[in-house]
Design an enzyme around this catalytic site. Sequence first.
Site, mmCIF file in Angstrom:
data_model
loop_
_atom_site.group_PDB
_atom_site.id
_atom_site.type_symbol
_atom_site.label_atom_id
_atom_site.label_comp_id
_atom_site.label_asym_id
_atom_site.label_seq_id
_atom_site.Cartn_x
_atom_site.Cartn_y
_atom_site.Cartn_z
ATOM 1 N N ASP A 61 0.607 -1.458 -0.295
ATOM 2 C CA ASP A 61 -0.302 -0.038 0.218
ATOM 3 C C ASP A 61 1.169 1.014 0.007
ATOM 4 O O ASP A 61 2.496 1.469 0.781
ATOM 5 C CB ASP A 61 -0.728 -0.087 1.627
ATOM 6 C CG ASP A 61 -1.935 -1.197 1.296
ATOM 7 O OD1 ASP A 61 -2.197 -2.155 0.307
ATOM 8 O OD2 ASP A 61 -1.838 -1.247 2.104
ATOM 9 N N ASP A 67 0.521 8.158 8.109
ATOM 10 C CA ASP A 67 0.489 7.304 8.227
ATOM 11 C C ASP A 67 1.745 6.679 8.890
ATOM 12 O O ASP A 67 2.483 6.105 9.608
ATOM 13 C CB ASP A 67 1.149 6.392 6.563
ATOM 14 C CG ASP A 67 -0.972 5.352 5.959
ATOM 15 O OD1 ASP A 67 -0.889 5.815 5.362
ATOM 16 O OD2 ASP A 67 -1.697 5.113 6.677
ATOM 17 N N GLU A 89 1.629 -2.395 10.988
ATOM 18 C CA GLU A 89 1.542 -1.829 9.808
ATOM 19 C C GLU A 89 2.368 -1.212 8.725
ATOM 20 O O GLU A 89 2.683 -1.946 7.752
ATOM 21 C CB GLU A 89 -0.117 -1.158 9.048
ATOM 22 C CG GLU A 89 -0.634 -2.078 7.463
ATOM 23 C CD GLU A 89 -2.213 -0.171 7.641
ATOM 24 O OE1 GLU A 89 -2.603 -0.446 8.453
ATOM 25 O OE2 GLU A 89 -1.612 -1.046 5.954
ATOM 26 N N GLU A 90 2.744 0.079 9.577
ATOM 27 C CA GLU A 90 4.001 0.185 8.355
ATOM 28 C C GLU A 90 5.286 0.464 8.409
ATOM 29 O O GLU A 90 6.350 1.120 8.073
ATOM 30 C CB GLU A 90 3.434 1.836 8.704
ATOM 31 C CG GLU A 90 2.308 2.110 8.810
ATOM 32 C CD GLU A 90 1.570 2.542 7.677
ATOM 33 O OE1 GLU A 90 0.089 1.849 7.514
ATOM 34 O OE2 GLU A 90 2.065 2.448 6.690
ATOM 35 N N ASP A 108 -2.063 -1.262 13.566
ATOM 36 C CA ASP A 108 -2.638 -0.182 12.314
ATOM 37 C C ASP A 108 -2.049 1.408 12.986
ATOM 38 O O ASP A 108 -3.593 1.438 13.396
ATOM 39 C CB ASP A 108 -3.989 -0.884 12.338
ATOM 40 C CG ASP A 108 -4.762 -0.039 10.401
ATOM 41 O OD1 ASP A 108 -5.091 -0.518 10.318
ATOM 42 O OD2 ASP A 108 -3.378 0.807 10.544
ATOM 43 N N LEU A 110 -3.009 4.044 11.505
ATOM 44 C CA LEU A 110 -3.596 5.058 10.772
ATOM 45 C C LEU A 110 -4.437 3.873 9.604
ATOM 46 O O LEU A 110 -4.138 3.589 9.057
ATOM 47 C CB LEU A 110 -3.021 6.169 9.958
ATOM 48 C CG LEU A 110 -3.825 7.234 10.034
ATOM 49 C CD1 LEU A 110 -4.655 7.842 11.119
ATOM 50 C CD2 LEU A 110 -3.230 7.953 9.021
ATOM 51 N N ASP A 111 -5.485 4.037 10.468
ATOM 52 C CA ASP A 111 -6.693 3.523 9.573
ATOM 53 C C ASP A 111 -7.767 4.014 8.729
ATOM 54 O O ASP A 111 -8.018 4.476 9.811
ATOM 55 C CB ASP A 111 -7.632 1.576 10.703
ATOM 56 C CG ASP A 111 -8.139 1.640 10.176
ATOM 57 O OD1 ASP A 111 -7.987 0.371 9.053
ATOM 58 O OD2 ASP A 111 -9.814 1.723 10.101
ATOM 59 N N GLU A 271 -6.076 -5.516 12.971
ATOM 60 C CA GLU A 271 -6.457 -4.826 12.514
ATOM 61 C C GLU A 271 -8.566 -5.923 12.874
ATOM 62 O O GLU A 271 -8.766 -5.896 13.848
ATOM 63 C CB GLU A 271 -7.255 -5.052 10.481
ATOM 64 C CG GLU A 271 -6.267 -4.131 10.713
ATOM 65 C CD GLU A 271 -6.070 -3.711 8.337
ATOM 66 O OE1 GLU A 271 -5.770 -4.342 8.344
ATOM 67 O OE2 GLU A 271 -6.296 -2.507 8.216
HETATM 68 P P1 AHG Z 1 -5.373 1.377 5.795
HETATM 69 O O1 AHG Z 1 -6.139 2.593 5.564
HETATM 70 O O2 AHG Z 1 -4.718 0.814 7.702
HETATM 71 O O3 AHG Z 1 -4.963 0.379 4.850
HETATM 72 O O4 AHG Z 1 -7.233 0.709 6.416
HETATM 73 C C1 AHG Z 1 -8.154 0.690 5.477
HETATM 74 C C2 AHG Z 1 -9.065 -0.406 5.382
HETATM 75 C C3 AHG Z 1 -10.197 -0.852 6.180
HETATM 76 O O5 AHG Z 1 -10.454 0.555 6.862
HETATM 77 C C4 AHG Z 1 -11.204 -0.430 5.543
HETATM 78 O O6 AHG Z 1 -12.495 -1.148 5.713
HETATM 79 C C5 AHG Z 1 -10.686 -1.453 3.837
HETATM 80 O O7 AHG Z 1 -9.373 -0.994 4.507
HETATM 81 C C6 AHG Z 1 -11.456 -0.382 3.031
HETATM 82 O O8 AHG Z 1 -11.107 -1.403 1.688
HETATM 83 P P2 AHG Z 1 -11.278 -0.859 0.690
HETATM 84 O O9 AHG Z 1 -11.137 0.268 -0.084
HETATM 85 O O10 AHG Z 1 -10.945 -1.438 -0.684
HETATM 86 O O11 AHG Z 1 -13.007 -0.704 0.539
HETATM 87 MN MN MN Z 2 -6.534 -0.169 8.030
HETATM 88 MN MN MN Z 3 -3.833 1.670 8.369
#
Ligand code: AHG
Ligand code: MN
Ligand code: MN
Length: 328
Positions: A61, A67, A89-90, A108, A110-111, A271
Amino acid sequence: MSIQISGAFAKNISSAKLRLDVHQTITALAKAAIEISHLCARGPLDTDFGSLAGSANSDGDAQKSLDVRTDEIITSALKGTPTAYYASEEQEGIVTLDRDKPLAVASDPLDGSSNIDTNVSIGTIFSIFKARQTAEASFMRAGREQLVGGFFVYGPQTSLVITAGNGTELYVLDREEGVFKLAIAKMHIPKDAHEYAINASNFQSWHTPIRTYIEDCQLGAFGPLQRKQNMRWIGSLVADANRILMRGGIFLYPEDTRQGYENGRLRLLYEASPIAFIIEQAGGAATNGQSRILDIELNTLHERVPLVFGSVYPVSQVKTYYQNQVDS
Ligand code: AHG
Ligand code: MN
Ligand code: MN
Protein backbone atom coordinates in the site's frame (compact mmCIF):
# COMPACT_ATOMS: atom_id res chain seq x y z
CA MET A 1 -2.85 11.48 32.96
CA SER A 2 -4.29 10.97 29.46
CA ILE A 3 -7.02 8.48 30.39
CA GLN A 4 -9.10 7.62 33.45
CA ILE A 5 -9.16 3.80 33.13
CA SER A 6 -12.12 2.19 34.92
CA GLY A 7 -11.57 -0.08 37.93
CA ALA A 8 -13.36 -2.93 36.16
CA PHE A 9 -11.32 -2.70 32.93
CA ALA A 10 -8.44 -5.09 33.65
CA LYS A 11 -10.26 -7.29 36.18
CA ASN A 12 -9.66 -10.40 34.02
CA ILE A 13 -5.87 -9.89 34.07
CA SER A 14 -4.86 -11.98 37.07
CA SER A 15 -1.46 -10.47 37.89
CA ALA A 16 -1.45 -7.05 39.57
CA LYS A 17 1.96 -6.30 38.00
CA LEU A 18 0.65 -7.14 34.50
CA ARG A 19 -2.41 -4.93 35.11
CA LEU A 20 -0.08 -2.04 35.97
CA ASP A 21 2.03 -2.69 32.84
CA VAL A 22 -1.12 -2.72 30.68
CA HIS A 23 -2.44 0.48 32.29
CA GLN A 24 0.91 2.22 31.67
CA THR A 25 0.93 1.15 28.00
CA ILE A 26 -2.68 2.21 27.38
CA THR A 27 -1.97 5.58 29.03
CA ALA A 28 0.99 6.12 26.67
CA LEU A 29 -1.12 5.11 23.63
CA ALA A 30 -3.90 7.48 24.75
CA LYS A 31 -1.37 10.33 24.97
CA ALA A 32 -0.13 9.45 21.46
CA ALA A 33 -3.74 9.38 20.21
CA ILE A 34 -4.37 12.89 21.53
CA GLU A 35 -1.34 14.09 19.53
CA ILE A 36 -2.57 12.21 16.42
CA SER A 37 -6.07 13.66 16.81
CA HIS A 38 -4.56 17.18 16.77
CA LEU A 39 -2.73 16.34 13.51
CA CYS A 40 -5.98 15.01 11.99
CA ALA A 41 -7.93 18.07 13.19
CA ARG A 42 -5.44 20.45 11.59
CA GLY A 43 -5.80 18.61 8.27
CA PRO A 44 -4.65 20.60 5.24
CA LEU A 45 -3.41 23.45 7.41
CA ASP A 46 -0.24 21.32 7.58
CA THR A 47 1.39 21.31 4.16
CA ASP A 48 2.06 17.58 3.67
CA PHE A 49 -1.31 16.46 5.14
CA GLY A 50 -2.85 13.66 3.02
CA SER A 51 0.17 13.63 0.74
CA LEU A 52 1.93 10.42 -0.29
CA ALA A 53 5.12 9.61 1.60
CA GLY A 54 6.67 8.19 -1.57
CA SER A 55 7.07 4.76 0.03
CA ALA A 56 4.98 1.59 0.33
CA ASN A 57 4.24 -0.58 3.35
CA SER A 58 4.84 -4.34 3.55
CA ASP A 59 1.49 -4.92 1.89
CA GLY A 60 2.44 -2.74 -1.06
CA ASP A 61 0.00 0.00 0.00
CA ALA A 62 1.32 3.47 -0.83
CA GLN A 63 2.08 5.16 2.51
CA LYS A 64 0.60 8.57 3.28
CA SER A 65 2.79 11.01 5.25
CA LEU A 66 0.31 10.71 8.12
CA ASP A 67 0.68 6.88 8.11
CA VAL A 68 4.41 7.27 8.65
CA ARG A 69 4.03 10.15 11.12
CA THR A 70 1.51 8.30 13.30
CA ASP A 71 3.73 5.21 13.30
CA GLU A 72 6.64 7.37 14.53
CA ILE A 73 4.44 8.85 17.29
CA ILE A 74 3.34 5.41 18.47
CA THR A 75 6.83 3.90 18.28
CA SER A 76 8.27 6.67 20.47
CA ALA A 77 5.28 6.53 22.85
CA LEU A 78 5.86 2.79 23.40
CA LYS A 79 9.57 3.31 24.16
CA GLY A 80 8.60 4.63 27.60
CA THR A 81 6.37 1.65 28.41
CA PRO A 82 6.92 -1.99 29.50
CA THR A 83 6.84 -3.08 25.84
CA ALA A 84 9.48 -5.43 24.44
CA TYR A 85 8.29 -5.75 20.86
CA TYR A 86 6.26 -3.60 18.42
CA ALA A 87 4.71 -4.87 15.16
CA SER A 88 3.22 -2.26 12.82
CA GLU A 89 1.36 -2.22 9.51
CA GLU A 90 3.83 0.47 8.48
CA GLN A 91 7.01 -1.48 9.26
CA GLU A 92 8.22 -4.65 7.50
CA GLY A 93 9.68 -6.35 10.55
CA ILE A 94 9.16 -6.40 14.32
CA VAL A 95 10.78 -3.56 16.29
CA THR A 96 12.60 -4.69 19.45
CA LEU A 97 12.30 -1.90 22.04
CA ASP A 98 13.59 -3.76 25.14
CA ARG A 99 13.57 -7.57 25.13
CA ASP A 100 13.41 -7.68 28.96
CA LYS A 101 9.99 -6.01 29.06
CA PRO A 102 6.76 -8.04 29.53
CA LEU A 103 4.49 -6.83 26.70
CA ALA A 104 4.23 -7.00 22.89
CA VAL A 105 2.12 -4.46 20.96
CA ALA A 106 0.77 -4.70 17.39
CA SER A 107 -0.76 -1.69 15.66
CA ASP A 108 -2.37 -0.29 12.55
CA PRO A 109 -1.20 3.25 13.33
CA LEU A 110 -3.63 4.87 10.92
CA ASP A 111 -6.63 2.92 9.66
CA GLY A 112 -8.70 4.32 6.82
CA SER A 113 -5.79 6.17 5.18
CA SER A 114 -7.68 6.51 1.91
CA ASN A 115 -10.00 8.90 3.79
CA ILE A 116 -7.31 11.19 5.23
CA ASP A 117 -7.90 14.10 2.83
CA THR A 118 -11.71 13.75 2.76
CA ASN A 119 -12.31 14.59 6.44
CA VAL A 120 -13.87 11.18 7.17
CA SER A 121 -13.26 9.45 10.53
CA ILE A 122 -9.99 7.47 10.66
CA GLY A 123 -8.31 5.73 13.56
CA THR A 124 -5.58 3.70 15.26
CA ILE A 125 -6.06 -0.01 16.02
CA PHE A 126 -3.89 -1.87 18.55
CA SER A 127 -3.49 -5.20 20.30
CA ILE A 128 -1.46 -5.97 23.44
CA PHE A 129 -0.03 -9.44 24.16
CA LYS A 130 2.14 -10.84 26.94
CA ALA A 131 5.62 -11.02 25.33
CA ARG A 132 7.22 -14.43 24.79
CA GLN A 133 10.90 -15.45 24.59
CA THR A 134 11.34 -14.04 21.06
CA ALA A 135 9.80 -11.24 19.02
CA GLU A 136 8.44 -13.72 16.46
CA ALA A 137 6.87 -15.98 19.08
CA SER A 138 5.20 -12.96 20.70
CA PHE A 139 3.01 -12.43 17.62
CA MET A 140 2.79 -15.84 15.86
CA ARG A 141 -0.21 -17.02 17.89
CA ALA A 142 -4.04 -16.93 17.94
CA GLY A 143 -5.83 -13.65 18.67
CA ARG A 144 -7.62 -15.21 21.66
CA GLU A 145 -4.30 -14.78 23.55
CA GLN A 146 -4.56 -10.97 23.44
CA LEU A 147 -4.57 -9.17 26.79
CA VAL A 148 -6.11 -6.04 25.24
CA GLY A 149 -7.75 -5.07 21.93
CA GLY A 150 -8.56 -1.42 21.20
CA PHE A 151 -9.09 1.27 18.60
CA PHE A 152 -9.11 5.08 18.65
CA VAL A 153 -11.40 7.00 16.31
CA TYR A 154 -10.43 10.52 15.16
CA GLY A 155 -13.85 11.84 14.20
CA PRO A 156 -16.46 14.26 15.60
CA GLN A 157 -15.47 12.68 18.93
CA THR A 158 -11.97 11.44 19.59
CA SER A 159 -12.85 8.14 21.23
CA LEU A 160 -11.34 4.85 22.38
CA VAL A 161 -13.13 1.50 22.22
CA ILE A 162 -11.25 -1.09 24.27
CA THR A 163 -11.46 -4.48 25.99
CA ALA A 164 -9.26 -6.58 28.29
CA GLY A 165 -11.72 -9.46 28.33
CA ASN A 166 -14.16 -7.99 30.86
CA GLY A 167 -16.61 -6.42 28.38
CA THR A 168 -16.04 -3.59 25.87
CA GLU A 169 -15.77 0.01 27.12
CA LEU A 170 -16.10 3.35 25.30
CA TYR A 171 -13.98 6.34 26.37
CA VAL A 172 -14.35 9.83 24.88
CA LEU A 173 -11.69 12.56 24.96
CA ASP A 174 -12.64 15.54 27.11
CA ARG A 175 -10.67 18.15 25.16
CA GLU A 176 -10.89 20.81 27.88
CA GLU A 177 -9.04 18.51 30.27
CA GLY A 178 -7.07 16.47 27.69
CA VAL A 179 -8.28 13.22 29.27
CA PHE A 180 -10.20 10.22 27.91
CA LYS A 181 -13.21 9.59 30.19
CA LEU A 182 -15.44 6.52 30.43
CA ALA A 183 -18.65 7.06 28.47
CA ILE A 184 -20.08 3.51 28.22
CA ALA A 185 -19.01 0.84 30.73
CA LYS A 186 -20.38 -2.11 28.75
CA MET A 187 -21.04 -1.71 25.04
CA HIS A 188 -23.64 -4.11 23.67
CA ILE A 189 -24.25 -5.11 20.04
CA PRO A 190 -27.91 -6.03 19.33
CA LYS A 191 -28.18 -9.76 18.47
CA ASP A 192 -29.98 -8.94 15.22
CA ALA A 193 -29.94 -5.91 12.90
CA HIS A 194 -30.66 -5.05 9.29
CA GLU A 195 -27.74 -3.01 8.05
CA TYR A 196 -24.81 -4.43 6.06
CA ALA A 197 -21.44 -2.91 5.20
CA ILE A 198 -19.46 -4.10 2.20
CA ASN A 199 -17.60 -2.50 -0.72
CA ALA A 200 -20.25 -3.35 -3.31
CA SER A 201 -17.96 -2.35 -6.19
CA ASN A 202 -16.22 -5.71 -5.74
CA PHE A 203 -19.43 -7.61 -6.62
CA GLN A 204 -17.92 -9.16 -9.77
CA SER A 205 -15.03 -10.63 -7.72
CA TRP A 206 -17.00 -12.24 -4.89
CA HIS A 207 -17.38 -15.97 -4.50
CA THR A 208 -20.89 -17.46 -4.67
CA PRO A 209 -21.77 -17.54 -0.92
CA ILE A 210 -21.10 -13.79 -0.45
CA ARG A 211 -22.62 -12.84 -3.80
CA THR A 212 -25.82 -14.74 -2.92
CA TYR A 213 -25.95 -13.29 0.61
CA ILE A 214 -25.56 -9.70 -0.65
CA GLU A 215 -28.16 -10.30 -3.40
CA ASP A 216 -30.53 -11.45 -0.65
CA CYS A 217 -29.71 -8.32 1.38
CA GLN A 218 -30.58 -6.24 -1.70
CA LEU A 219 -33.84 -8.20 -2.18
CA GLY A 220 -34.70 -7.31 1.42
CA ALA A 221 -38.43 -7.83 2.14
CA PHE A 222 -38.85 -9.44 -1.30
CA GLY A 223 -36.30 -12.17 -0.65
CA PRO A 224 -35.41 -14.85 1.91
CA LEU A 225 -34.30 -12.31 4.56
CA GLN A 226 -37.88 -10.97 4.55
CA ARG A 227 -36.80 -7.53 5.82
CA LYS A 228 -35.64 -4.34 4.13
CA GLN A 229 -31.87 -4.10 4.71
CA ASN A 230 -29.95 -0.79 4.84
CA MET A 231 -26.37 -0.37 3.62
CA ARG A 232 -23.39 1.67 4.84
CA TRP A 233 -19.72 1.57 3.70
CA ILE A 234 -17.35 4.18 5.13
CA GLY A 235 -14.05 2.66 4.02
CA SER A 236 -12.59 3.13 7.50
CA LEU A 237 -12.75 -0.13 9.43
CA VAL A 238 -12.75 1.73 12.77
CA ALA A 239 -15.72 3.91 11.73
CA ASP A 240 -17.74 0.94 10.43
CA ALA A 241 -16.89 -1.05 13.58
CA ASN A 242 -17.88 1.89 15.82
CA ARG A 243 -21.30 2.15 14.10
CA ILE A 244 -21.91 -1.58 14.47
CA LEU A 245 -20.99 -1.43 18.18
CA MET A 246 -23.53 1.37 18.64
CA ARG A 247 -26.46 0.03 16.59
CA GLY A 248 -25.65 -3.46 15.31
CA GLY A 249 -25.30 -4.67 11.73
CA ILE A 250 -22.79 -6.76 9.79
CA PHE A 251 -19.44 -5.82 8.15
CA LEU A 252 -17.98 -7.96 5.39
CA TYR A 253 -14.59 -7.80 3.70
CA PRO A 254 -14.49 -11.30 2.16
CA GLU A 255 -11.87 -13.06 0.09
CA ASP A 256 -12.43 -12.46 -3.63
CA THR A 257 -10.99 -13.42 -7.01
CA ARG A 258 -8.84 -10.29 -7.46
CA GLN A 259 -5.11 -10.96 -7.39
CA GLY A 260 -3.82 -10.40 -3.86
CA TYR A 261 -7.31 -10.61 -2.37
CA GLU A 262 -7.39 -14.41 -1.98
CA ASN A 263 -7.65 -13.68 1.77
CA GLY A 264 -9.46 -10.37 1.54
CA ARG A 265 -7.83 -7.06 2.35
CA LEU A 266 -7.65 -6.77 6.13
CA ARG A 267 -4.70 -7.94 8.19
CA LEU A 268 -5.19 -10.53 10.91
CA LEU A 269 -2.71 -9.30 13.55
CA TYR A 270 -3.50 -5.59 13.84
CA GLU A 271 -6.94 -5.20 12.26
CA ALA A 272 -9.13 -8.34 12.39
CA SER A 273 -7.92 -9.75 15.74
CA PRO A 274 -8.31 -6.64 17.94
CA ILE A 275 -11.65 -5.81 16.28
CA ALA A 276 -12.82 -9.42 16.81
CA PHE A 277 -11.87 -9.30 20.51
CA ILE A 278 -13.78 -6.02 20.96
CA ILE A 279 -16.84 -7.26 19.04
CA GLU A 280 -17.06 -10.58 20.90
CA GLN A 281 -16.72 -8.82 24.25
CA ALA A 282 -19.66 -6.61 23.24
CA GLY A 283 -21.82 -9.69 22.53
CA GLY A 284 -21.18 -9.87 18.77
CA ALA A 285 -19.38 -12.38 16.55
CA ALA A 286 -16.34 -12.21 14.23
CA THR A 287 -15.42 -14.86 11.65
CA ASN A 288 -13.58 -15.28 8.37
CA GLY A 289 -17.02 -16.11 6.99
CA GLN A 290 -16.98 -19.58 8.48
CA SER A 291 -14.74 -19.84 11.55
CA ARG A 292 -13.89 -17.68 14.55
CA ILE A 293 -11.20 -15.03 13.92
CA LEU A 294 -9.76 -15.32 17.44
CA ASP A 295 -8.94 -19.02 16.89
CA ILE A 296 -6.87 -18.41 13.73
CA GLU A 297 -3.12 -18.81 14.36
CA LEU A 298 -0.93 -16.10 12.80
CA ASN A 299 1.75 -17.50 10.46
CA THR A 300 3.17 -14.38 8.79
CA LEU A 301 3.23 -10.91 10.33
CA HIS A 302 1.13 -9.07 7.70
CA GLU A 303 -1.10 -11.93 6.61
CA ARG A 304 -4.59 -11.02 5.49
CA VAL A 305 -7.83 -12.68 6.52
CA PRO A 306 -11.42 -12.46 5.25
CA LEU A 307 -13.43 -10.58 7.90
CA VAL A 308 -17.14 -10.79 8.73
CA PHE A 309 -18.26 -9.32 12.06
CA GLY A 310 -21.19 -7.72 13.87
CA SER A 311 -24.55 -8.88 15.24
CA VAL A 312 -24.54 -12.56 16.11
CA TYR A 313 -27.55 -13.50 13.98
CA PRO A 314 -26.48 -12.12 10.54
CA VAL A 315 -22.89 -13.36 11.09
CA SER A 316 -24.24 -16.87 11.71
CA GLN A 317 -26.50 -16.53 8.65
CA VAL A 318 -23.47 -15.83 6.42
CA LYS A 319 -21.97 -19.10 7.69
CA THR A 320 -25.01 -20.99 6.34
CA TYR A 321 -24.47 -19.44 2.88
CA TYR A 322 -21.00 -21.02 2.86
CA GLN A 323 -22.37 -24.33 4.12
CA ASN A 324 -25.22 -24.43 1.58
CA GLN A 325 -23.43 -23.00 -1.44
CA VAL A 326 -20.45 -24.22 -3.45
CA ASP A 327 -18.74 -22.18 -6.11
CA SER A 328 -20.65 -22.77 -9.34
P1 AHG B 1 -5.67 1.01 6.04
O1 AHG B 1 -5.95 2.46 5.73
O2 AHG B 1 -5.03 0.81 7.38
O3 AHG B 1 -4.95 0.31 4.91
O4 AHG B 1 -7.07 0.29 6.19
C1 AHG B 1 -8.02 0.46 5.20
C2 AHG B 1 -8.94 -0.71 5.23
C3 AHG B 1 -10.09 -0.52 6.20
O5 AHG B 1 -9.99 0.60 7.01
C4 AHG B 1 -11.30 -0.40 5.31
O6 AHG B 1 -12.38 -1.12 5.84
C5 AHG B 1 -10.83 -1.01 4.01
O7 AHG B 1 -9.43 -0.83 3.95
C6 AHG B 1 -11.44 -0.34 2.83
O8 AHG B 1 -11.02 -1.10 1.73
P2 AHG B 1 -11.50 -0.67 0.26
O9 AHG B 1 -10.81 0.63 -0.02
O10 AHG B 1 -11.03 -1.81 -0.62
O11 AHG B 1 -13.00 -0.55 0.31
MN1 MN C 1 -6.33 -0.48 8.44
MN1 MN D 1 -3.29 1.67 8.20
